[in-house]
Design a protein around this motif. Sequence first.
Motif, short mmCIF file in Angstrom:
data_model
loop_
_atom_site.label_atom_id
_atom_site.label_comp_id
_atom_site.label_asym_id
_atom_site.label_seq_id
_atom_site.Cartn_x
_atom_site.Cartn_y
_atom_site.Cartn_z
N CYS A 1 0.95 -1.11 0.04
CA CYS A 1 -0.05 0.15 -0.24
C CYS A 1 0.91 1.43 0.11
O CYS A 1 -0.23 1.73 -0.40
N ALA A 2 2.10 1.67 0.56
CA ALA A 2 2.98 2.34 0.81
C ALA A 2 3.12 2.88 -0.46
O ALA A 2 3.61 3.79 -1.04
N LEU A 3 4.01 1.35 -1.44
CA LEU A 3 4.47 1.65 -2.85
C LEU A 3 3.35 1.71 -3.90
O LEU A 3 3.44 2.66 -4.27
N SER A 4 2.04 1.39 -3.79
CA SER A 4 1.48 2.11 -3.96
C SER A 4 0.85 4.14 -4.33
O SER A 4 0.75 4.91 -5.12
N ILE A 5 1.20 3.89 -2.95
CA ILE A 5 0.85 5.80 -2.64
C ILE A 5 2.33 6.58 -2.56
O ILE A 5 2.12 6.97 -3.53
N LEU A 6 3.54 5.72 -3.26
CA LEU A 6 4.90 6.37 -3.12
C LEU A 6 4.84 6.61 -4.69
O LEU A 6 5.24 7.64 -5.68
#
Length: 386
Positions: free
Chosen positions: A77-82
């Motif tokens: 999910c963090a990579l998605s935001i990033l």
Amino acid sequence: MKKNILKNDGVQSLLASLICILLGLLIGFIVLLFINPSGAGEAITAVIKNFLNYSKAATQAKYLGNTLVKTAPLLMCALSILFAYKVGLFNIGAAGQYCAGVALSLYAALAWGWGWLPCMLLAMLGGMVLGAISGLLKSYCNVNEVISGIMLNWIVLYLTNMLLTNVKEATSPYTFVLAHKNPSAILPSLGIGSLFNNNGYVGLALPLSVLAAVAVWVVLEKTRFGYELRATGNNKNAAKYCGMAEKRNIILTLVISGALAGLGAAMLYLTGYEQWQCSTSSVPGMGFNGIAAAFLGGLNPFGTILASFFIQHITAGGAYVDKSMYCVQISDLISSLIIYLCGFVLFIKYAMNVGIRKREEKATLKEKEQSETPPADANTGKGGDQ
């Protein structure tokens, strides 16, 4: 002029992240002091220690594995935001894309009996479709991706509840136990579970999420496609003038971002670690915690790996707070304070850059004044006395 190490972006990200973490722990400790000062020290220590609260190494390894199981989806999910943020987009719809991944992967596994690989691919497809919707609305209707993402979050949440009600247990709101209903849908352990006291939940998801972080870094930093995406994010009009398809890039960015979030959901629910509660009335926090993890990691895929582990570490550590001295919600409050302050990493980096720039301007001005001031013996006229 000597090179200032504080101007290095990596050093700034590390210092800003550490400051946010320390501030979060300090404020959490102050809150505990107000509620019950006698146990504040032990409570904040329990949050920080997490699995280290156990004395036996085997038990520590087991609960470390549990933390890592939930670190993998948080990292995705963090990579998605990033990924979206690097292209100038704020994918707050990652929570809804995560829900879509849950719905499709679990339904395919429990209702159709699919194996783990097609279930994961279907979860990615669900996230991609939602990302594409936000991307199309952004590109052709000028609808802000934040607005469309928030609206889709709630729509998909209730659609997920409706769909998974068909595969839930009769006497409870939870879906069937995946290991009992369809063992072929459980992610392979790859022998990793033996490192964590035969914790069967730890498996393919962990290395796959790390590889995903590496892939995101390579795409964004080392490919022409990534350069075009970042150029579009910096100035879509300039990118269009240079011949880049800015609308296509916006849509592709949110599609890839949605695929990452959907894959993250499959990485958790296809381990059998959790069951979906079909009466869920709030969007899963995993998508929103991913925002904090991305910023705490300095918007760097490798930093995001460590940030995701830390956030999941303190979130799980909150469960060890003494409930006889504090209410059940206090652990969530402490975790929320720390996660909230993680969002100030970029602000702290900005403040550091402003401070460095002011000091450099003062130093330059001082050097200029010294160079313009004549030497003390310039007007002594030594030669005139002879």
